[in-house]
Write a protein that holds these residues in place. Sequence first.
Motif, mmCIF file in Angstrom:
data_model
loop_
_atom_site.group_PDB
_atom_site.id
_atom_site.type_symbol
_atom_site.label_atom_id
_atom_site.label_comp_id
_atom_site.label_asym_id
_atom_site.label_seq_id
_atom_site.Cartn_x
_atom_site.Cartn_y
_atom_site.Cartn_z
ATOM 1 N N LEU A 36 -6.887 22.197 44.720
ATOM 2 C CA LEU A 36 -7.375 23.533 45.068
ATOM 3 C C LEU A 36 -6.849 24.580 44.095
ATOM 4 C CD1 LEU A 36 -6.951 23.297 48.945
ATOM 5 C CD2 LEU A 36 -9.123 23.514 47.717
ATOM 6 N N ARG A 37 -5.624 24.421 43.679
ATOM 7 C CA ARG A 37 -5.053 25.349 42.702
ATOM 8 C C ARG A 37 -5.823 25.315 41.397
ATOM 9 N NH1 ARG A 37 1.234 25.192 40.537
ATOM 10 N NH2 ARG A 37 1.168 27.151 39.378
ATOM 11 N N TYR A 38 -6.315 24.154 41.027
ATOM 12 C CA TYR A 38 -7.083 24.004 39.787
ATOM 13 C C TYR A 38 -8.372 24.822 39.829
ATOM 14 C CZ TYR A 38 -9.253 21.556 35.827
ATOM 15 O OH TYR A 38 -9.843 21.253 34.626
ATOM 16 N N THR A 39 -8.881 25.091 41.044
ATOM 17 C CA THR A 39 -10.147 25.822 41.167
ATOM 18 C C THR A 39 -9.962 27.332 41.352
ATOM 19 O OG1 THR A 39 -10.313 25.675 43.600
ATOM 20 C CG2 THR A 39 -11.120 23.793 42.322
ATOM 21 N N GLU A 40 -8.732 27.828 41.300
ATOM 22 C CA GLU A 40 -8.471 29.220 41.658
ATOM 23 C C GLU A 40 -9.222 30.221 40.788
ATOM 24 O OE1 GLU A 40 -4.299 29.978 41.804
ATOM 25 O OE2 GLU A 40 -3.977 28.780 43.622
ATOM 26 N N SER A 41 -9.550 29.860 39.570
ATOM 27 C CA SER A 41 -10.273 30.787 38.688
ATOM 28 C C SER A 41 -11.787 30.555 38.722
ATOM 29 C CB SER A 41 -9.764 30.654 37.249
ATOM 30 O OG SER A 41 -10.009 29.342 36.756
ATOM 31 N N TRP A 42 -12.252 29.642 39.560
ATOM 32 C CA TRP A 42 -13.669 29.320 39.612
ATOM 33 C C TRP A 42 -14.396 30.237 40.579
ATOM 34 C CZ3 TRP A 42 -14.346 23.243 39.746
ATOM 35 C CH2 TRP A 42 -13.597 22.688 38.696
ATOM 36 N N TYR A 43 -15.660 30.479 40.307
ATOM 37 C CA TYR A 43 -16.475 31.258 41.232
ATOM 38 C C TYR A 43 -17.951 30.979 40.972
ATOM 39 C CZ TYR A 43 -18.360 35.022 44.041
ATOM 40 O OH TYR A 43 -19.044 35.718 44.994
ATOM 41 N N GLY A 44 -18.703 30.773 42.046
ATOM 42 C CA GLY A 44 -20.144 30.613 41.931
ATOM 43 C C GLY A 44 -20.614 29.181 42.095
ATOM 44 N N HIS A 45 -21.858 28.933 41.656
ATOM 45 C CA HIS A 45 -22.495 27.627 41.809
ATOM 46 C C HIS A 45 -22.028 26.655 40.734
ATOM 47 C CE1 HIS A 45 -25.503 28.629 44.898
ATOM 48 N NE2 HIS A 45 -25.616 29.804 44.311
ATOM 49 N N TYR A 46 -21.828 25.389 41.148
ATOM 50 C CA TYR A 46 -21.527 24.316 40.213
ATOM 51 C C TYR A 46 -22.411 23.133 40.585
ATOM 52 C CZ TYR A 46 -17.512 27.143 38.910
ATOM 53 O OH TYR A 46 -16.722 28.184 38.466
ATOM 54 N N GLY A 47 -23.426 22.905 39.762
ATOM 55 C CA GLY A 47 -24.366 21.832 40.025
ATOM 56 C C GLY A 47 -24.168 20.669 39.075
#
Length: 266
Positions: free
Chosen positions: A117-128
Amino acid sequence: MLTTTEFLVELENIDSRPETMFVQQHSEENYPLHQHQKTQLVYVRSGVAYLITPSKTYFLPARHYVLVPPRLAHRVLFHSPQHIITGLCFAEARDTDHPFFGKLGIYPVTDLLYEMLRYTESWYGHYGPEQYEAYLFLLNLKLVLPRISHHPLPLALPTTEDPRLVPVLRYIYEHIGELLELSGLARHFGFSPRSLSRLFQECLSISFGQYLKLRRMMAAMELMLKTRQTISEIAYAVGYNSLASFSNTFYKLVGQRPSQFAAREQ
């Protein structure tokens, strides 16, 4: 934090692409009840929160996540001034009937899941699928959940919008550290003890005594996370005069001793 209008736009955006994972990093505080077509993971990174559904209120402490199945109306309410959450909405995959993904559950975040979850902290939006590596990472995160999440937090408090009982429940919450007895509450709100007892069963499907125990345990867990009070001080603060009685009740409802829960949450 998004405005309610911005939140509703984002909500529509999340479900607009069934094939994608959606990552969000914000609070859902004060937003209305809503639902997703996708299974959602909500991770409380700090603070103390409650997950509200039409029928129950769930205690959601920091370093735990809640798995919300598709199309379950919910909202998140925070009782702390500082809070951060991560929300993951997984691609639609017929999760409704799945033994794990098809039901609501609140679980501790393991070291492995914390790092993911920490690895995704800078992610935002759709990921297909076109964002292959990110999509595959989120898919693997989802698939690992049933393997590492075995002991859901059991506390769930029934709720009601019945106008006869709502002020009684509010009074209990606001006076949780005081002596609360069915007869005294009934007299205060103009009921007979028998009528108020019947109202609890009718609206909440549990007795007054059961409700009071659950409410006190939720208040105790919140104090363990928000204050540095001792277990004895917390027991007294939520209406117990006997530490042994408090500890035994806590163990029966939560599955561990208060000292174990407090130590794990430090």
